[in-house]
Design a protein around this motif. Structure first.
Motif, PDB file in Angstrom:
ATOM      1  N   ILE A  12     -48.846  74.178  88.249  1.00 60.21           N
ATOM      2  CA  ILE A  12     -48.640  75.376  89.180  1.00 60.21           C
ATOM      3  C   ILE A  12     -48.498  75.242  90.456  1.00 60.21           C
ATOM      4  N   THR A  13     -49.334  74.153  91.059  1.00 61.16           N
ATOM      5  CA  THR A  13     -49.059  73.864  92.652  1.00 61.16           C
ATOM      6  C   THR A  13     -47.812  73.538  92.746  1.00 61.16           C
ATOM      7  N   PHE A  14     -47.212  72.733  92.056  1.00 58.01           N
ATOM      8  CA  PHE A  14     -45.876  72.302  92.325  1.00 58.01           C
ATOM      9  C   PHE A  14     -44.845  73.389  92.367  1.00 58.01           C
ATOM     10  N   VAL A  15     -45.018  74.390  91.387  1.00 57.81           N
ATOM     11  CA  VAL A  15     -44.010  75.523  91.307  1.00 57.81           C
ATOM     12  C   VAL A  15     -44.303  76.412  92.713  1.00 57.81           C
ATOM     13  N   TRP A  16     -45.528  76.666  92.815  1.00 58.42           N
ATOM     14  CA  TRP A  16     -45.674  77.451  94.032  1.00 58.42           C
ATOM     15  C   TRP A  16     -45.096  76.874  95.173  1.00 58.42           C
ATOM     16  N   ASN A  17     -45.253  75.671  95.451  1.00 62.68           N
ATOM     17  CA  ASN A  17     -44.845  74.849  96.646  1.00 62.68           C
ATOM     18  C   ASN A  17     -43.227  75.001  96.521  1.00 62.68           C
ATOM     19  N   TYR A  18     -42.496  74.890  95.501  1.00 62.67           N
ATOM     20  CA  TYR A  18     -41.160  74.822  95.380  1.00 62.67           C
ATOM     21  C   TYR A  18     -40.618  76.241  95.644  1.00 62.67           C
ATOM     22  N   ILE A  19     -41.440  77.469  95.186  1.00 59.42           N
ATOM     23  CA  ILE A  19     -40.972  78.668  95.671  1.00 59.42           C
ATOM     24  C   ILE A  19     -41.248  78.953  97.026  1.00 59.42           C
ATOM     25  N   MET A  20     -42.211  78.679  97.638  1.00 59.84           N
ATOM     26  CA  MET A  20     -42.312  79.020  99.080  1.00 59.84           C
ATOM     27  C   MET A  20     -41.526  78.284 100.128  1.00 59.84           C
ATOM     28  N   ILE A  21     -41.236  77.170  99.821  1.00 59.79           N
ATOM     29  CA  ILE A  21     -40.207  76.131 100.728  1.00 59.79           C
ATOM     30  C   ILE A  21     -38.785  76.901 100.326  1.00 59.79           C
ATOM     31  N   ASN A  22     -38.428  76.906  99.053  1.00 55.63           N
ATOM     32  CA  ASN A  22     -37.033  77.421  98.757  1.00 55.63           C
ATOM     33  C   ASN A  22     -36.724  78.972  99.066  1.00 55.63           C
ATOM     34  N   HIS A  23     -37.778  79.895  99.010  1.00 51.51           N
ATOM     35  CA  HIS A  23     -37.574  81.073  99.185  1.00 51.51           C
ATOM     36  C   HIS A  23     -38.084  81.681 100.628  1.00 51.51           C
ATOM     37  N   GLU A  24     -38.527  80.793 101.319  1.00 52.15           N
ATOM     38  CA  GLU A  24     -39.106  81.013 102.450  1.00 52.15           C
ATOM     39  C   GLU A  24     -40.070  82.224 102.670  1.00 52.15           C
ATOM     40  N   CYS A  25     -41.202  82.045 101.758  1.00 50.53           N
ATOM     41  CA  CYS A  25     -42.421  82.996 101.775  1.00 50.53           C
ATOM     42  C   CYS A  25     -43.671  82.428 101.797  1.00 50.53           C
ATOM     43  N   CYS A  26     -44.670  83.252 101.739  1.00 51.26           N
ATOM     44  CA  CYS A  26     -46.036  82.411 101.929  1.00 51.26           C
ATOM     45  C   CYS A  26     -46.824  83.252 101.018  1.00 51.26           C
ATOM     46  N   GLY A  27     -47.641  82.876 100.057  1.00 52.09           N
ATOM     47  CA  GLY A  27     -48.538  83.470  98.971  1.00 52.09           C
ATOM     48  C   GLY A  27     -47.687  84.490  98.304  1.00 52.09           C
ATOM     49  N   VAL A  28     -48.536  85.208  97.394  1.00 48.37           N
ATOM     50  CA  VAL A  28     -47.998  86.060  96.517  1.00 48.37           C
ATOM     51  C   VAL A  28     -47.518  87.533  97.373  1.00 48.37           C
ATOM     52  N   VAL A  29     -48.464  87.978  97.938  1.00 46.18           N
ATOM     53  CA  VAL A  29     -48.278  89.469  98.777  1.00 46.18           C
ATOM     54  C   VAL A  29     -48.541  88.859 100.033  1.00 46.18           C
ATOM     55  N   THR A  30     -49.453  88.087 100.558  1.00 45.68           N
ATOM     56  CA  THR A  30     -49.792  87.797 101.916  1.00 45.68           C
ATOM     57  C   THR A  30     -50.790  86.318 101.764  1.00 45.68           C
ATOM     58  N   TYR A  31     -50.900  85.745 102.922  1.00 52.38           N
ATOM     59  CA  TYR A  31     -51.156  84.689 103.234  1.00 52.38           C
ATOM     60  C   TYR A  31     -52.923  84.704 102.552  1.00 52.38           C
ATOM     61  N   ARG A  32     -53.418  85.853 102.634  1.00 53.30           N
ATOM     62  CA  ARG A  32     -54.719  86.078 102.323  1.00 53.30           C
ATOM     63  C   ARG A  32     -54.862  85.575 100.821  1.00 53.30           C
ATOM     64  N   ASP A  33     -53.912  85.484 100.162  1.00 55.37           N
ATOM     65  CA  ASP A  33     -54.107  85.142  98.512  1.00 55.37           C
ATOM     66  C   ASP A  33     -54.750  83.690  98.440  1.00 55.37           C
ATOM     67  N   PHE A  34     -54.688  82.885  99.524  1.00 54.93           N
ATOM     68  CA  PHE A  34     -55.093  81.313  99.416  1.00 54.93           C
ATOM     69  C   PHE A  34     -56.497  81.378  99.568  1.00 54.93           C
ATOM     70  N   TYR A  35     -57.057  82.382 100.221  1.00 55.13           N
ATOM     71  CA  TYR A  35     -58.785  82.471 100.160  1.00 55.13           C
ATOM     72  C   TYR A  35     -59.210  82.260  99.001  1.00 55.13           C
ATOM     73  N   GLY A  36     -60.329  81.146  98.820  1.00 47.82           N
ATOM     74  CA  GLY A  36     -61.098  81.106  97.715  1.00 47.82           C
ATOM     75  C   GLY A  36     -60.419  80.002  96.767  1.00 47.82           C
ATOM     76  N   SER A  37     -59.034  79.571  97.003  1.00 47.93           N
ATOM     77  CA  SER A  37     -58.364  78.718  96.130  1.00 47.93           C
ATOM     78  C   SER A  37     -58.899  77.244  96.171  1.00 47.93           C
ATOM     79  N   PRO A  38     -58.370  76.335  95.355  1.00 42.24           N
ATOM     80  CA  PRO A  38     -59.031  75.037  95.493  1.00 42.24           C
ATOM     81  C   PRO A  38     -58.413  74.420  96.788  1.00 42.24           C
ATOM     82  N   TRP A  39     -57.171  74.631  97.202  1.00 40.47           N
ATOM     83  CA  TRP A  39     -56.638  74.389  98.379  1.00 40.47           C
ATOM     84  C   TRP A  39     -57.320  74.882  99.640  1.00 40.47           C
TER      85      TRP A  39
END
Length: 349
Positions: free
Chosen positions: A150-177
């Motif tokens: 899942i981490t690999f897929v999200w990294n691929y999406i963010m790099i190739n589609h030039e985006c961050c998080g699902v809706v906003t960068y706050r989606d990463f709060y509380g994640s293992p990262w």
């Protein structure tokens, strides 16, 4: 098109190809599950390609708590079984095998279509709230785990589609990262990169600052994926139609093998089932006009063969028990309808 050998040949070669590909996938998955380093060393020595490391890394990732190999191995085995049924039905003329092939291929195609096109593409295209929430949950619970798919897929999406998080960068709060990097706001994949391979950002303060001079992607990945689907809507529809046509052709070839008739003959036979009784009689009459009856050399003299331009067909002579001087010929025609007509005078006994 007028011979049953065409569907049998096409179906046989197609399933042989899929069986070989499934076998290769099964061997790779099993080999990596047993000893990944040996697989990497042997194949890299032979091929000299960096793809070997990519394959080995991808196969050994974990999806939730299960390695990807434990998911791919049953899929490859099921694909091999489906191909075996197709080969047995096409080459050995086993009807139960070809029926199993139709059932398995239909089930696998329906599951793949539902997961990829309906659950994924269609729900994102229609801005489905449940799909967006599921993506946020997956990012919150799994992003940042080591060797995680899942981490690999999200990294691929963010790099190739030039985006961050699902809706906003706050989606990463509380994640293992975020727990592993408490001083950062978002991962480096959200930054504008000068080098994608080494993940080097253009801004030095990226991942720790939201200032106007920081170059990072402020749009969410859900909207980015939705925009990508809208831009490529024509291609997606083309691929869906192409896959549907391929499935229809394969199923039609399998249906011809079950009926034991050429492609046009089986289609015409199915069409005549919907005709009224008069239409069926006309079709049978037009078919019988092209029949040439020749006597056989069998000892009983009551079995004859109907020879047409392409294929011989069987004609059986039926003698009435009440009137021995009256006889009929029983002829199965090419459209699946049996006809019985008076026997010619020259062949009565």
């Amino acid at each position: 098109m007028h011979s049953i050998n065409l569907p049998r040949t096409c179906l046989g070669f197609t399933n042989i190809l899929f069986f070989v590909l499934g076998t290769i996938g099964f061997v790779i998955c099993l080999w990596c599950a047993v000893n990944t380093d040996f697989f990497r060393d042997v194949n890299y020595t032979v091929t000299k390609s960096s793809v070997v490391d990519t394959i080995a890394k991808f196969i050994n990732m974990k999806l939730w708590v299960t390695p990807v190999t434990m998911i791919l191995i049953p899929i490859t085995v099921l694909a091999m079984m489906t191909s075996c049924c197709g080969v047995l039905g096409a080459g050995c003329k086993i009807k139960c095998a070809i029926k199993s092939y139709i059932f398995l291929s239909t089930g696998l195609s329906a599951i793949a279509f539902w997961l990829f096109f309906i659950t994924g593409i269609y729900n994102i295209y229609t801005n489905n709230d449940r799909t967006r929430n599921s993506m946020q949950v997956s990012l919150h619970e799994y992003y940042g785990k080591e060797n995680d798919l899942i981490t690999f897929v999200w990294n691929y999406i963010m790099i190739n589609h030039e985006c961050c998080g699902v809706v906003t960068y706050r989606d990463f709060y509380g994640s293992p990262w975020h727990k592993a990097h408490p001083g950062k706001l978002y991962p480096v994949q959200c930054c504008v990169l000068s080098n994608v391979t080494t993940l080097k950002p253009l801004s030095k303060d990226c991942t720790v600052s939201l200032g106007p001079d920081t170059l990072w992607h402020k749009s969410g990945c859900f909207l980015a994926l939705q925009s990508a689907i809208i831009r490529n809507k024509g291609k997606i529809i083309f691929y869906i139609v192409l896959i549907g046509i391929m499935y229809f052709i394969v199923t039609l070839f399998a249906y011809c093998l079950i009926r034991g008739e050429p492609l046009l003959g089986s289609m015409a036979g199915k069409f005549t089932d919907f005709l009224p009784p008069k239409g069926r009689a006309d079709a049978a009459k037009s078919n019988n006009n092209n029949i040439v009856v020749t006597p056989s050399n069998m000892s009983l003299g009551n079995v004859m063969y109907n020879t047409t331009e392409h294929h011989p067909k069987r004609v059986v002579k039926v003698v009435s028990a009440a009137n021995p001087f009256q006889s009929y010929s029983f002829t199965p025609n090419a459209y699946g309808q049996e006809t019985m007509r008076p026997y010619p005078q020259s062949y009565r006994y």
